[in-house]
Motif scaffolding. Structure first.
Motif, PDB file in Angstrom:
ATOM      1  N   GLN A 219      29.243  58.628  -8.788  1.00 31.57           N
ATOM      2  CA  GLN A 219      28.084  57.735  -8.647  1.00 31.57           C
ATOM      3  C   GLN A 219      27.038  58.135  -9.679  1.00 31.57           C
ATOM      4  N   ASP A 227      25.601  52.596  -9.628  1.00 33.88           N
ATOM      5  CA  ASP A 227      27.001  52.220  -9.789  1.00 33.88           C
ATOM      6  C   ASP A 227      27.887  53.276  -9.125  1.00 33.88           C
ATOM      7  N   VAL A 266      35.475  49.878  -9.100  1.00 34.45           N
ATOM      8  CA  VAL A 266      34.087  49.957  -9.564  1.00 34.45           C
ATOM      9  C   VAL A 266      33.224  49.009  -8.727  1.00 34.45           C
ATOM     10  N   THR A 267      32.083  49.526  -8.274  1.00 32.58           N
ATOM     11  CA  THR A 267      31.111  48.722  -7.526  1.00 32.58           C
ATOM     12  C   THR A 267      29.762  48.823  -8.223  1.00 32.58           C
ATOM     13  N   ASP A 268      29.210  47.665  -8.671  1.00 36.19           N
ATOM     14  CA  ASP A 268      27.905  47.651  -9.325  1.00 36.19           C
ATOM     15  C   ASP A 268      27.180  46.375  -8.905  1.00 36.19           C
ATOM     16  N   THR A 269      26.164  46.004  -9.643  1.00 36.01           N
ATOM     17  CA  THR A 269      25.354  44.841  -9.278  1.00 36.01           C
ATOM     18  C   THR A 269      26.133  43.531  -9.363  1.00 36.01           C
ATOM     19  N   SER A 272      32.442  44.107  -6.852  1.00 40.06           N
ATOM     20  CA  SER A 272      33.489  45.138  -6.846  1.00 40.06           C
ATOM     21  C   SER A 272      34.724  44.609  -7.570  1.00 40.06           C
ATOM     22  N   THR A 314      30.950  56.071 -18.704  1.00 36.49           N
ATOM     23  CA  THR A 314      29.928  55.231 -18.062  1.00 36.49           C
ATOM     24  C   THR A 314      29.713  53.972 -18.889  1.00 36.49           C
TER      25      THR A 314
END
Length: 340
Positions: A219, A227, A266-269, A272, A314
């Protein structure tokens, strides 16, 4: 001179209890079989070796007799069920033992375990001297010339080849760990499927395994959001080895090809999503497997390999935060079933 060829195999009689227990008893079977195959049967309780065939004879409550002859690796060679010839009294036991000896003797000679004594061909006979020509009166008829006969001698027919035992199958589950460069340490659980095919000698095995490693979550925070990425590895290996008898088990040196499948969630704005990546490699392996009855086995495994490393960075500044190892050492333990 006569050249005698020694048989390559011997027979050991298994004793489930004492030498005089059962009907027929191991001692009765040994005496009857020794009379039919002298010099082949090992004494009761004698240690077996890599060229020893095991003979087990049992009877049930009705007096029916079961015979099982197996090779040094436990592969069945001969199996017979015989109905009861009496009521299981002591007088019937020698007859049962004699019947078992006759069956084994016939199989022994038909398969070709017994090698006959080779007798040299007799020396060629010296040519006979022609008799002196008689004095005959002149005749108008021409004299007949003798015709030489050619006699062809043929040796005994070759013994039939000994059939190869059937292939052996293994299926099991295991656990292990990996030590890689850059201080990489990982544990895994695996399943494996193996098949061994006999050749002359030894056996050749082909082993396919698939494993899974514990997931790892990373994270990091940016100026706008946080993220998360969850990584999990699925190592897949296909290897070949030679099965070399060693002690109570077999040594298995071999080589293999590997594919390390990596799942990155991956989980972000934006939501997923999951990415799949692959890292191929090769390895040299060594194993040691011990088979137990009935049908269990234990295998110790170790391999050293190299693979194409895969790096995860990243999305903001392309900074690496996780990589697969370039060089690694795997150690593991496998437990399962083998057949036949």
């Amino acid at each position: 001179m006569l050249a005698a060829l020694v048989p390559a195999y011997a027979i050991a009689i298994l004793m489930p209890a004492g030498p005089d227990d059962g009907c027929p008893s191991p001692r009765q079977i040994g005496d009857a079989l020794g009379a039919h195959l002298p010099g082949i049967v090992l004494p009761l309780g004698h240690a077996t070796g890599p060229t020893t065939l095991d003979l087990a004879v049992t009877t049930d409550a009705t007096g029916a007799m079961r015979m099982d002859l197996t090779d040094p690796e436990g592969v069945p060679l001969l199996h017979r069920w015989l109905p009861a010839i009496g009521h299981g009294h002591g007088g019937d036991c020698p007859a049962l033992a004699e019947t078992a000896a006759l069956i084994v003797e016939r199989y022994w000679h038909e398969v070709g375990y017994d090698v006959a004594v080779e007798a040299p061909s007799p020396p060629p006979e010296p040519p006979a001297r022609p008799p002196p020509a008689p004095i005959e009166k002149p005749s108008a008829k021409p004299s007949a010339k003798p015709i030489a006969a050619v006699v062809e001698r043929r040796g005994p027919p070759p013994s039939p080849p000994v059939p190869l035992p059937p292939p052996r199958w293994w299926i099991g589950a295991g656990a292990g760990g990996r030590l890689g460069d850059a201080s990489t340490r990982e544990g895994s659980a695996s399943i494996a499927f193996t098949v061994e095919r006999p050749i002359r000698p030894p056996r050749v095995g082909l082993r396919l395994s698939a494993a899974t490693d514990p997931s790892v979550t990373y994270q990091w925070s940016t100026e706008t959001a946080t993220d998360d990425v969850t990584l999990r590895q699925f190592p897949v290996r296909m290897g070949a080895y030679l099965a070399v008898p060693l002690g109570p088990g077999q040594l298995e040196p071999g080589i293999g090809v590997d594919l390390d499948v990596i799942s990155a969630a991956v989980t972000d704005t934006s939501g997923s999503r999951t990415h799949l990546s692959g890292s191929p490699g090769v390895d040299a392996a060594i194993g040691w497997a011990v088979r137990f009855r009935p049908g269990l086995y234990l295998r110790l495994l170790g391999d050293a390999g190299a693979e194409v490393p895969y790096h995860f960075v990243t999305t903001q500044n392309q900074t690496p935060f996780w990589s697969t190892p370039r060089f690694y050492l795997d150690l593991g333990l496998e437990l399962g079933f083998w057949f036949p």
